[in-house]
Write an enzyme that holds these catalytic residues in place. Structure first.
Site, mmCIF file in Angstrom:
data_model
loop_
_atom_site.group_PDB
_atom_site.id
_atom_site.type_symbol
_atom_site.label_atom_id
_atom_site.label_comp_id
_atom_site.label_asym_id
_atom_site.label_seq_id
_atom_site.Cartn_x
_atom_site.Cartn_y
_atom_site.Cartn_z
ATOM 1 N N ASN A 1 -7.329 10.474 -2.881
ATOM 2 C CA ASN A 1 -8.349 11.218 -1.290
ATOM 3 C C ASN A 1 -8.664 11.679 -0.368
ATOM 4 O O ASN A 1 -8.186 12.261 0.478
ATOM 5 C CB ASN A 1 -6.707 10.534 -0.024
ATOM 6 C CG ASN A 1 -6.828 8.344 0.070
ATOM 7 O OD1 ASN A 1 -7.459 7.905 0.751
ATOM 8 N ND2 ASN A 1 -5.709 8.195 -0.327
ATOM 9 N N ARG B 1 -5.470 16.546 3.354
ATOM 10 C CA ARG B 1 -4.510 15.928 3.585
ATOM 11 C C ARG B 1 -2.744 16.028 2.908
ATOM 12 O O ARG B 1 -1.841 15.064 2.143
ATOM 13 C CB ARG B 1 -5.128 14.434 3.279
ATOM 14 C CG ARG B 1 -4.187 13.008 3.520
ATOM 15 C CD ARG B 1 -4.278 11.674 3.061
ATOM 16 N NE ARG B 1 -4.111 10.812 3.926
ATOM 17 C CZ ARG B 1 -3.312 9.287 3.864
ATOM 18 N NH1 ARG B 1 -3.486 9.187 2.573
ATOM 19 N NH2 ARG B 1 -2.711 8.054 4.148
ATOM 20 N N ASP C 1 0.647 -1.172 -0.314
ATOM 21 C CA ASP C 1 -0.007 -0.081 -0.230
ATOM 22 C C ASP C 1 0.499 1.433 0.062
ATOM 23 O O ASP C 1 2.273 1.262 -0.394
ATOM 24 C CB ASP C 1 -0.836 -0.662 1.229
ATOM 25 C CG ASP C 1 -2.457 0.675 1.074
ATOM 26 O OD1 ASP C 1 -2.437 1.788 0.624
ATOM 27 O OD2 ASP C 1 -3.452 -0.272 0.743
ATOM 28 N N ASP C 2 0.573 2.438 0.194
ATOM 29 C CA ASP C 2 0.550 3.671 0.292
ATOM 30 C C ASP C 2 2.514 3.753 1.274
ATOM 31 O O ASP C 2 2.500 2.944 2.152
ATOM 32 C CB ASP C 2 -0.027 4.349 1.730
ATOM 33 C CG ASP C 2 0.472 5.936 1.041
ATOM 34 O OD1 ASP C 2 1.070 6.262 0.461
ATOM 35 O OD2 ASP C 2 -0.338 6.892 1.603
ATOM 36 N N ASP D 1 -5.901 4.559 -5.439
ATOM 37 C CA ASP D 1 -6.997 5.208 -4.231
ATOM 38 C C ASP D 1 -7.125 6.422 -4.863
ATOM 39 O O ASP D 1 -6.496 6.840 -6.019
ATOM 40 C CB ASP D 1 -5.941 5.283 -3.239
ATOM 41 C CG ASP D 1 -6.380 5.480 -2.140
ATOM 42 O OD1 ASP D 1 -7.957 5.599 -1.995
ATOM 43 O OD2 ASP D 1 -5.926 5.368 -0.517
ATOM 44 N N ASP E 1 -13.190 1.973 4.239
ATOM 45 C CA ASP E 1 -11.674 2.276 5.753
ATOM 46 C C ASP E 1 -12.213 2.038 6.845
ATOM 47 O O ASP E 1 -11.253 0.949 7.879
ATOM 48 C CB ASP E 1 -10.633 3.577 5.463
ATOM 49 C CG ASP E 1 -9.998 3.878 4.552
ATOM 50 O OD1 ASP E 1 -9.816 2.917 3.984
ATOM 51 O OD2 ASP E 1 -9.841 4.607 4.471
HETATM 52 C C1 DGJ Z 1 -7.034 4.984 2.101
HETATM 53 C C2 DGJ Z 1 -7.390 3.905 1.656
HETATM 54 O O1 DGJ Z 1 -8.907 3.621 1.842
HETATM 55 C C3 DGJ Z 1 -6.812 3.186 2.512
HETATM 56 O O2 DGJ Z 1 -6.637 2.134 2.103
HETATM 57 C C4 DGJ Z 1 -5.304 3.334 2.279
HETATM 58 O O3 DGJ Z 1 -4.911 2.897 0.770
HETATM 59 C C5 DGJ Z 1 -4.675 4.457 2.702
HETATM 60 N N1 DGJ Z 1 -5.366 5.613 1.827
HETATM 61 C C6 DGJ Z 1 -3.220 5.009 2.324
HETATM 62 O O4 DGJ Z 1 -3.030 6.216 2.474
#
Ligand code: DGJ
Length: 746
Positions: free
Chosen positions: A507, A470, A383-384, A505, A567
């Site tokens: 965000n 963010r 992931d990130d 993703d 999440d």
């Molecule tokens: C938001 C996602 O929903 C999470 O699962 C994760 O990937 C984070 N971002 C990472 O920044």
């Protein structure tokens, strides 16, 4: 055949007494029948009828509901001693603005002179086998056997603007899909201020409306209310479909339940801001509109150009809200999701996010992948936090936009690590692990090389400050150079190693834009990027994500067969989130993971089996934890739970879902999935709160063959009738409990 001829409305007179019928030849035989200018769309159990008013040229709705015969009675207008507005008293298919229909219009155009009046009259129609693609937009699709299309051309002769309404019917799924093309045939620019994909007027009756509201970590909460006189609206204005409201609406009779009664479902195939209007007008008709958010449109259309609206899917069911959902699920599984993985087995995955967050290096990632393989996962997802050179991504304040591996964390790049991970075998199998990776390509941190080089690529409105969320800004995907940059940087990473999965993703929402129209231009650019990448990498399994389920919509599903649902990984909260999401979207599309306790979002501790059972109701089952730090007993249970998830997965991916008990109504939420061939089924039953010194409820199954016999969990055989009319009983100890029961037709 008697056609409706509306009376002329005048002041102080007795008028409008029509009790007439309309026919459409062979009305139930063909999917589309045009009898002169009377139109019938016929599904297995649905009929959609409308006609042209010969006097006015308006398109008037006659029926959207269960199948009907050739002749259908039209509206009885009755006597009115006094003045009435004619146009305000009819059911309109494409209500325009400024002619006395004081309800919300489906279209509003500002002409260069400033007028916002339109007068769209019927001009012509044609029937097309199959369904043409929508330029630049996601859309349902099918062969000439699956779907037929009727295009009604409307024309405003004063402005020389044409509006083509495309109605496509998928008879097998009782689904009607509509989109609108607006073309400027005039000589000056026009501005489209609002345009609804769906506009349907239902007759006078009491109705309820259901929508999905929420926020981050509590998506898809079912909201049901009576449709009241006046306007009820919801939508999204943050540039994407959003956590707050999903682009889905159901209308039902007040008495409709999960399994009985009429239900209409409407689902917009779009990922951008949208608006839903439900208006009960003064005459009691209910108008439903769904389409662009007018505050983010103002689309300038020069002469010769066309704006195509997204399409809206409408389904109808007599079998309650559950029947409505199953129609949408089948349609989306078979005619929306393009990926070859739409309904094929999805590997059990382990995602690094909740296990390690940003705190990792090459060796801790490899250790986590080994742990994943050790408990039976088949895919490891990084992931990130893996990228950024000059501005390494060690937290969420840097690196977005710079899609190169962080050299401190991966000194030799990704390739050697991916090789080591894909050499691992999942526990007790000869299956090699696969490797997946996270991106958030539509974003940029001001702390990034990309921003240093191209500050103008970030969305902004002239001199106004750029609001950060963010610590990041949104790239302007309306710009072709931004689209090309994203396509190239993501492709370069995918080509650099054996990567077979991408989590995409997103965000944050969109704030300042150069113009309102940038919002839709962004969507067109984003869809181009999705289309190019998924076409170039068809063997990659793509997962959509937007801080969880912030973009759980049919537009994303066209390209990505699964979406991270929320999440919030708390199993009990997830029951409502997943069942809410399933109102419109197939379980095959949901990513759902078993995570650690106490849960990181809610602090709640739920037994490992319950956590896993909830997660395996999603098509993409996974783990979101570090097995190395799990309680020993819980960890020992994981391989068995993974095996169970893999056993039920084909039924979840292809089967029909029956929501037996809802979490909002029952302490024992229960869901039955019945395989496509109806030979196997799996029942999930949960307990949310303890039940002390009280008897246990029976869970009555649905959707089985009453005559057939079913073996329950390799044991007793019952008929479908017994299972549906008496049901199965379960007892639980403690607060949170669950049972998964397999059924096999004998
Ligand atoms: C938001 C996602 O929903 C999470 O699962 C994760 O990937 C984070 N971002 C990472 O920044």
């Amino acid at each position: 055949m008697v056609y409706l001829t509306r009376g002329v409305v005048a002041t102080g007179l007795t008028l409008l007494a029509h009790s007439v019928a309309v026919t459409a030849k062979e009305s139930s035989a063909s999917p589309i029948v045009a009898d002169g200018t009377h139109f019938a769309l016929n599904g297995k159990n649905v009929a959609y009828r409308f006609h042209v008013d010969n006097t006015t040229g308006d398109l008037l709705g006659d029926h959207f509901g269960g199948s009907v015969g050739d002749n259908i009675p039209l509206e009885v207008i009755g006597e009115v001693n006094g003045w009435v507005s004619d146009i305000g008293r009819v059911r309109r298919e494409f209500p325009d603005q400024g002619r006395g229909d004081y309800r919300v219009p489906a279209i509003s155009i500002r002409q260069s002179e400033g007028y916002t009046v339109s007068e769209f009259r019927y001009k012509s129609h044609k029937i097309i086998p199959g369904k043409p693609a929508l330029p630049g937009l996601p859309a349902t699709m099918g062969t000439e056997e699956d779907v037929s299309t009727l295009v009604i051309s409307m024309y405003d002769k004063y402005s020389d603007v044409a509006a083509d309404l495309s109605y496509s019917i998928f008879p097998k799924h009782d689904a009607i899909v509509r989109s609108v093309n607006v073309t400027n045939h005039g000589t000056g620019n026009i501005t489209i201020e609002s345009l609804a994909s769906l506009s349907v007027d239902l007759p006078y009756e009491d109705l309820d409306m259901i929508n999905l509201r929420g926020d981050w970590a509590r998506e898809a909460q079912r909201e049901r209310r009576s449709v009241a006189y006046g306007l009820q609206s919801f939508g999204s204005s943050n540039g994407y479909s959003g956590h707050l409201h999903n682009p889905f609406l159901a209308l039902t009779e007040p008495s409709t339940t999960e399994s009985q009664g009429e239900a209409w479902g409407f689902s917009l195939v779009y990922t951008g801001s949208f608006t839903v209007n439900v208006e009960k007008g003064s005459q009691g008709f209910t108008r439903a509109l769904m389409g662009f958010n007018p505050s983010q449109l103002s689309w300038v259309l020069p002469p010769g150009e066309t704006l195509t609206s997204p399409e809206c899917v409408s389904v109808y069911s007599k079998d309650g809200i559950g029947g409505m959902s199953r129609s949408l699920h089948r349609l989306y599984r078979n005619h929306l999701i393009k990926s070859k993985f739409a309904t094929s087995d999805r590997p059990t995955l382990l995602n690094s996010w909740e296990g390690l967050y940003f705190d990792f290096n090459q060796s801790s990632i490899y250790d986590l992948a080994k742990e994943a393989a050790g408990v039976g996962a088949k895919l490891f997802v990084l992931d990130d936090g893996w990228f950024g050179k000059e501005y390494p991504r060690l937290s969420d304040n840097a690196g977005l936009g710079d899609w190169v591996p962080n050299p401190d964390r991966f000194p030799d790049g990704l390739e050697p690590l991916v090789k080591k991970i894909t050499d691992l075998k999942a526990a007790n199998t000869s299956t090699n692990m696969r490797f997946g990776i996270w991106f958030e390509p539509e974003m940029v941190n001001p702390n990034s090389t990309l921003y240093d080089e191209h500050p103008d690529w970030a969305l902004h409105a002239g001199p106004y400050p750029r609001t950060e969320a963010r610590n990041q800004l949104v790239l302007n995907l309306a710009l072709p150079e931004v689209q090309d940059y994203i396509i190239k940087s993501v492709s370069d990473v995918l080509k650099s190693a054996d990567i077979s999965y991408v989590k995409w993703d997103n965000n944050r929402g969109i704030n300042e834009t150069p113009s309102p129209a940038t919002n839709h231009a962004y969507m067109l650019g984003m869809y181009r990027v999705f289309n190019e990448l998924t076409t170039q990498f068809p063997d990659v399994l793509w997962e959509g994500c937007a801080s969880g389920g912030g973009r759980f919509d049919p537009g994303v599903l066209q390209y990505f067969p699964q979406i991270w649902t929320s999440d919030n990984t708390d199993a009990i909260d997830r029951i409502s989130i997943q069942l809410g999401t399933s109102l419109a979207y197939p379980p095959s599309a949901m990513g759902a993971h078993l995570s650690e306790v106490p849960n990181h979002q809610t602090g709640r501790t739920v037994p490992v089996a319950v956590r896993a059972h909830v997660a395996m109701m999603g098509g993409s089952f996974g783990l979101e934890l570090n097995p190395a730090v799990m309680d020993e007993e819980d960890k020992a249970a994981v391989p068995g739970l993974v095996a169970l998830a893999e056993k039920v997965n084909p039924i979840i991916l292809n089967g029909d879902m029956w929501r037996l008990n809802l979490p909002e109504d029952s302490n024992w939420p229960a869901v039955l999935f019945i395989a496509e061939d109806a030979r196997n089924a799996v029942l999930f039953v949960f307990q949310v709160a303890p039940n002390v010194n009280h008897s246990w409820p029976r869970i009555k199954l649905q959707g089985l063959d009453p005559q057939a016999s079913y073996k329950v969990d390799d044991g007793v055989v019952y008929t479908g009738a017994t299972l549906m009319n008496i049901g199965l009983q379960f007892a639980f100890k403690g607060d949170y409990g669950s049972q998964v029961v397999m059924l096999e037709k004998q």
